[in-house]
Design a protein around this motif. Structure first.
Motif, PDB file in Angstrom:
ATOM      1  N   UNK A 222      43.259  15.119 -13.800  1.00 58.55           N
ATOM      2  CA  UNK A 222      42.268  16.162 -13.515  1.00 58.55           C
ATOM      3  C   UNK A 222      41.433  15.721 -12.313  1.00 58.55           C
ATOM      4  N   UNK A 223      41.313  16.611 -11.346  1.00 58.40           N
ATOM      5  CA  UNK A 223      40.559  16.317 -10.125  1.00 58.40           C
ATOM      6  C   UNK A 223      39.149  16.877 -10.246  1.00 58.40           C
ATOM      7  N   UNK A 224      38.153  16.081  -9.868  1.00 58.62           N
ATOM      8  CA  UNK A 224      36.776  16.551  -9.905  1.00 58.62           C
ATOM      9  C   UNK A 224      36.543  17.534  -8.766  1.00 58.62           C
ATOM     10  N   UNK A 225      36.112  18.739  -9.101  1.00 54.43           N
ATOM     11  CA  UNK A 225      35.710  19.704  -8.081  1.00 54.43           C
ATOM     12  C   UNK A 225      34.214  19.592  -7.820  1.00 54.43           C
ATOM     13  N   UNK A 226      33.422  19.570  -8.893  1.00 49.73           N
ATOM     14  CA  UNK A 226      31.966  19.438  -8.725  1.00 49.73           C
ATOM     15  C   UNK A 226      31.365  18.793  -9.959  1.00 49.73           C
ATOM     16  N   UNK A 227      30.232  18.136  -9.749  1.00 50.05           N
ATOM     17  CA  UNK A 227      29.458  17.538 -10.840  1.00 50.05           C
ATOM     18  C   UNK A 227      28.024  17.983 -10.666  1.00 50.05           C
ATOM     19  N   UNK A 228      27.533  18.735 -11.639  1.00 48.46           N
ATOM     20  CA  UNK A 228      26.166  19.265 -11.592  1.00 48.46           C
ATOM     21  C   UNK A 228      25.884  19.977 -10.272  1.00 48.46           C
ATOM     22  N   UNK A 229      26.867  20.781  -9.865  1.00 51.71           N
ATOM     23  CA  UNK A 229      26.712  21.615  -8.680  1.00 51.71           C
ATOM     24  C   UNK A 229      27.006  20.945  -7.364  1.00 51.71           C
ATOM     25  N   UNK A 230      27.293  19.654  -7.365  1.00 52.83           N
ATOM     26  CA  UNK A 230      27.591  18.924  -6.139  1.00 52.83           C
ATOM     27  C   UNK A 230      29.107  18.834  -5.974  1.00 52.83           C
ATOM     28  N   UNK A 231      29.625  19.350  -4.864  1.00 56.95           N
ATOM     29  CA  UNK A 231      31.055  19.254  -4.589  1.00 56.95           C
ATOM     30  C   UNK A 231      31.432  17.780  -4.404  1.00 56.95           C
ATOM     31  N   UNK A 232      32.533  17.353  -5.020  1.00 58.14           N
ATOM     32  CA  UNK A 232      32.954  15.953  -4.980  1.00 58.14           C
ATOM     33  C   UNK A 232      34.063  15.777  -3.945  1.00 58.14           C
ATOM     34  N   UNK A 233      33.906  14.797  -3.071  1.00 54.92           N
ATOM     35  CA  UNK A 233      34.956  14.444  -2.126  1.00 54.92           C
ATOM     36  C   UNK A 233      34.919  12.939  -1.898  1.00 54.92           C
ATOM     37  N   UNK A 234      35.848  12.435  -1.122  1.00 56.00           N
ATOM     38  CA  UNK A 234      35.897  10.995  -0.884  1.00 56.00           C
ATOM     39  C   UNK A 234      34.661  10.490  -0.151  1.00 56.00           C
ATOM     40  N   UNK A 235      34.075  11.314   0.710  1.00 56.78           N
ATOM     41  CA  UNK A 235      32.931  10.869   1.508  1.00 56.78           C
ATOM     42  C   UNK A 235      31.680  10.662   0.672  1.00 56.78           C
ATOM     43  N   UNK A 236      31.497  11.479  -0.398  1.00 58.94           N
ATOM     44  CA  UNK A 236      30.262  11.344  -1.186  1.00 58.94           C
ATOM     45  C   UNK A 236      30.508  10.735  -2.559  1.00 58.94           C
ATOM     46  N   UNK A 237      31.723  10.246  -2.814  1.00 59.77           N
ATOM     47  CA  UNK A 237      32.056   9.757  -4.153  1.00 59.77           C
ATOM     48  C   UNK A 237      31.188   8.585  -4.576  1.00 59.77           C
ATOM     49  N   UNK A 238      30.870   7.691  -3.650  1.00 61.23           N
ATOM     50  CA  UNK A 238      30.021   6.550  -3.978  1.00 61.23           C
ATOM     51  C   UNK A 238      28.682   7.012  -4.542  1.00 61.23           C
ATOM     52  N   UNK A 239      28.085   7.986  -3.889  1.00 62.68           N
ATOM     53  CA  UNK A 239      26.797   8.504  -4.326  1.00 62.68           C
ATOM     54  C   UNK A 239      26.923   9.249  -5.650  1.00 62.68           C
ATOM     55  N   UNK A 240      27.898  10.154  -5.754  1.00 63.02           N
ATOM     56  CA  UNK A 240      28.024  11.006  -6.939  1.00 63.02           C
ATOM     57  C   UNK A 240      28.333  10.177  -8.178  1.00 63.02           C
ATOM     58  N   UNK A 241      29.301   9.263  -8.068  1.00 57.89           N
ATOM     59  CA  UNK A 241      29.692   8.509  -9.255  1.00 57.89           C
ATOM     60  C   UNK A 241      28.735   7.361  -9.544  1.00 57.89           C
ATOM     61  N   UNK A 242      27.940   6.973  -8.541  1.00 51.18           N
ATOM     62  CA  UNK A 242      26.846   6.064  -8.830  1.00 51.18           C
ATOM     63  C   UNK A 242      25.871   6.696  -9.807  1.00 51.18           C
ATOM     64  N   UNK A 243      25.618   7.981  -9.640  1.00 44.03           N
ATOM     65  CA  UNK A 243      24.736   8.697 -10.555  1.00 44.03           C
ATOM     66  C   UNK A 243      25.402   8.874 -11.929  1.00 44.03           C
ATOM     67  N   UNK A 244      26.709   9.180 -11.932  1.00 44.64           N
ATOM     68  CA  UNK A 244      27.413   9.337 -13.212  1.00 44.64           C
ATOM     69  C   UNK A 244      27.347   8.043 -14.014  1.00 44.64           C
ATOM     70  N   UNK A 245      27.485   6.909 -13.317  1.00 51.23           N
ATOM     71  CA  UNK A 245      27.426   5.614 -13.994  1.00 51.23           C
ATOM     72  C   UNK A 245      26.095   5.416 -14.719  1.00 51.23           C
ATOM     73  N   UNK A 246      25.036   5.991 -14.186  1.00 46.59           N
ATOM     74  CA  UNK A 246      23.706   5.781 -14.773  1.00 46.59           C
ATOM     75  C   UNK A 246      23.360   6.810 -15.847  1.00 46.59           C
ATOM     76  N   UNK A 247      24.261   7.753 -16.122  1.00 45.75           N
ATOM     77  CA  UNK A 247      23.988   8.747 -17.166  1.00 45.75           C
ATOM     78  C   UNK A 247      23.712   8.061 -18.506  1.00 45.75           C
ATOM     79  N   UNK A 248      22.820   8.672 -19.256  1.00 43.63           N
ATOM     80  CA  UNK A 248      22.509   8.236 -20.611  1.00 43.63           C
ATOM     81  C   UNK A 248      22.784   9.390 -21.579  1.00 43.63           C
TER      82      UNK A 248
END
Length: 631
Positions: A553-579
């Motif tokens: 399954x490919x991520x299209x968006x997370x909480x309204x933010x479109x996911x791509x290779x350029x912003x993956x570090x930022x987006x998944x950094x936030x996912x890692x911190x989810x509680x």
């Protein structure tokens, strides 16, 4: 030295010495190099810098911005961000410099060179254009220039003349009078403009190293100061939207550093330590995206997302800042000639990243169980995750010393982040061996204290001699381990070390997070589709599997933010911190179909081999374990 927050290097494969030349007899003066930064008249996120080196008598001089800065183990090329560099003679006429390479300018007729000036563009903005694999400085080593805040990693603003690297600097900074700032550099003068709107402060640095080693934050920052033993801690925080306060973060840092000071005992070497925290507004495109920290000898610059929950921010500060603070042991007190005589243009690297980063990361985790900040089960879980992450993401048979010495080159640079995983595990193994061979009386900390006493911050060790010296200072078993598993290419048999302390691996249901299963990533890059997808391990992650996610399954968006290779570090950094308890909305692509997961996060579990106490452990094994974990 540089610690990337979370797992960006694992997830995306991001990129991450010669002695300085002696002052020659050609120099006309040893007076300080006078530098000025104008933070008032900013133009398009640029700062004007002027450099007055004093009078030269040689025909040509070379001026450089750093290609590499200490602690980053990557090419930064700060010369890329310099615009309009020119020289002026004593009559005010322009002296044109020839640009030798990205970071180097050569001035002819140097006898007439009065000063040079140029504009500095910030690097945070360049991260928007960078993307995967681009060599943009990692955010904590970068620069930010905006009306509310200027991040002064001074190596991005002030360069050096080849012949004058050991000269002192006077650094004048003119800023709005409303700006707050702190600096461990000596402030030698302060003046206020006639209209009271601007303030100029002048700082003194003994040599160029001290310029690069003392970052500052100017702007709408909050500052908290407190004492930890005899060390003054200065915490500076910039939260652009006021989401977090310095007072709130102070409580976490204070508690942590008190425990660290207790753990170190007399093994510290600085009267002051600065923590500069920049919280990134991830809603803005131009905000920094490289989360983590860069340590300096007596300070650290930290960049984290501003929208983190308070609990997650506290955990991240403990993880990141604890690591950086322990660098006051190494490399501040124990380091090689490559570190001591660092060449910013053509650096050579020490073989001992296992020491600088590995031992530091080991201390940053070990002190937490030693000082009862976490329990033994949590420590064993973190250790298991390091083993899993190291084995599954990096070359386990690569010589650590060879990797360290060649860290800017492939395939070594792709294995850099293993210093925080296997490097820490190397530290753990040496600690256990020290305890075992001394009947519990000596440890890795006591060894570092002995090395600090032998060397210290002003005396480097010889790189090629270190392991032989450690062997002579300790036990044959320590030397055999280092030569076999650090210099050599033999993977570590962790089971053998855990047997010594009465532990073993056992399958169990363990708590995990939303991008990993006990240290193994459940997401990865999909270059063909230009995004991030779930891998096969998602089936064993209770949260995602329970919400219908599937491999590929490919991520299209997370909480309204479109996911791509350029912003993956930022987006998944936030996912890692989810509680647990966070409302999320994730859109996945499965074939041509969109899959919507709109839910509230719950605790996620996976089945994994995890480190636990062996019920058949002997009294001797238990005694050694207690010495290892509690001293």
């Amino acid at each position: 030295m540089l610690k990337k927050y979370l797992l960006p290097t694992i997830l995306l494969g991001l990129a991450m010495s010669c002695k300085s030349t002696n002052i020659t007899n050609d120099l006309a003066t040893d007076n300080p190099i006078v530098t000025h930064l104008d933070l008032v008249n900013l133009q398009d996120d640029k700062v004007e810098v002027t450099i007055n080196p004093g009078r030269f008598i040689q025909d040509t001089v070379v001026y450089r911005l750093p290609r590499v800065v200490q602690g980053t183990y990557a090419v930064s090329d700060f010369g890329k961000y310099i615009e309009g560099l020119k020289g002026l003679d004593y009559d005010g006429n322009v002296i044109t410099a020839s640009k030798q390479d990205t970071n180097t300018w050569i001035f002819p007729n140097a006898q007439n060179l009065d000063k040079i000036s140029y504009w500095v563009n910030d690097t945070f903005d360049q991260e928007v254009q960078g993307g995967i694999g681009e060599e943009v400085p990692f955010s904590p080593s970068g620069t930010n220039i905006e009306p509310k805040q200027v991040m002064l990693n001074l190596h991005g603003f002030v360069g050096y003349f080849d012949a004058l690297k050991r000269n002192a600097y006077q650094i004048g900074i003119t800023a709005p009078d409303t700006f707050n700032y702190t600096s461990p550099l000596q402030e030698i003068s302060t003046s206020i403009s006639e209209d009271g709107k601007t303030k100029t402060s002048v700082f003194f640095a003994n040599r160029y190293f001290d310029v690069t080693d003392n970052p500052m934050m100017y702007g709408e920052t909050e500052v908290e100061e407190f004492m930890v033993g005899d060390i003054k801690i200065v915490l500076s925080v910039f939260s652009p939207n006021g989401v977090h306060s310095a007072k709130e973060i102070k409580e976490t840092v204070h508690k942590m550093m008190l425990a660290q000071k207790e753990y170190l005992g007399d093994l510290d070497s600085t009267p002051r330590y600065d923590v500069l925290l920049y919280l990134s507004d991830t809603e803005k495109e131009e905000s920094p995206k490289g989360f983590g920290a860069l340590e300096h000898h007596t300070s650290t610059v930290v960049v984290l997302p501003e929208n983190m929950q308070a609990e997650a921010l506290a955990e991240s500060m403990i993880d990141v800042v604890a690591h950086e603070f322990f660098h006051i042991v190494t490399p501040l007190s124990v380091h090689s000639e490559d570190v001591h005589y660092f060449d910013y243009n053509e650096p050579t690297f020490s073989k001992h990243l296992w020491l600088y980063e590995g031992v530091t990361e080991y201390f940053a985790q070990h002190f937490q169980v030693y000082e009862n900040l976490i329990d033994e089960a949590e420590y064993f879980s973190r250790t298991t995750q390091k083993i899993n992450g190291s084995r599954s993401n990096y070359d386990d048979s690569m010589s650590f010393t060879q990797m360290s010495e060649n860290i800017l080159e492939s395939p070594y640079k792709e294995n850099y982040a293993n210093v925080y995983l296997k490097g820490a595990l190397i530290g753990m193994c040496v600690d256990i061996l020290m305890r075992e061979n001394s009947n519990g009386q000596r440890s890795l900390r006591s060894l570092m204290a002995e090395l600090s006493a032998k060397y210290g911050k002003n005396r480097p060790f010889t790189d090629d001699n270190l392991i032989a010296e450690i062997t002579e200072m300790t036990y044959p078993a320590v030397g055999e381990f280092l030569n076999t598993h650090v210099v050599g290419e033999t993977p570590i048999d962790y089971d053998a070390f855990f047997e010594k302390v009465g532990l073993h691996f056992q399958e169990a249901e363990v708590e995990t997070n939303y991008i990993q299963n006990a240290g193994n990533l459940i997401v990865g890059a999909d270059p063909e589709r230009g995004g991030i997808k779930f891998n096969d391990l998602v089936a064993n992650n209770s949260f995602w599997a329970g919400n219908g996610a599937q491999p590929n399954d490919l991520f299209k968006s997370i909480n309204g933010v479109e996911v791509n290779l350029a912003n993956a570090n930022q987006v998944f950094g936030e996912v890692f911190s989810w509680k647990p308890g966070k409302e999320i909305e994730v859109v996945l692509l499965r074939g041509g179909e969109e899959i919507l997961i709109k839910t509230t996060t719950t605790t996620s579990y996976t089945k994994s081999e995890t480190l636990v106490e062996n019920p058949n452990a002997t009294a001797t094994q238990k005694e050694l374990r207690n010495a290892w974990l509690k001293g």
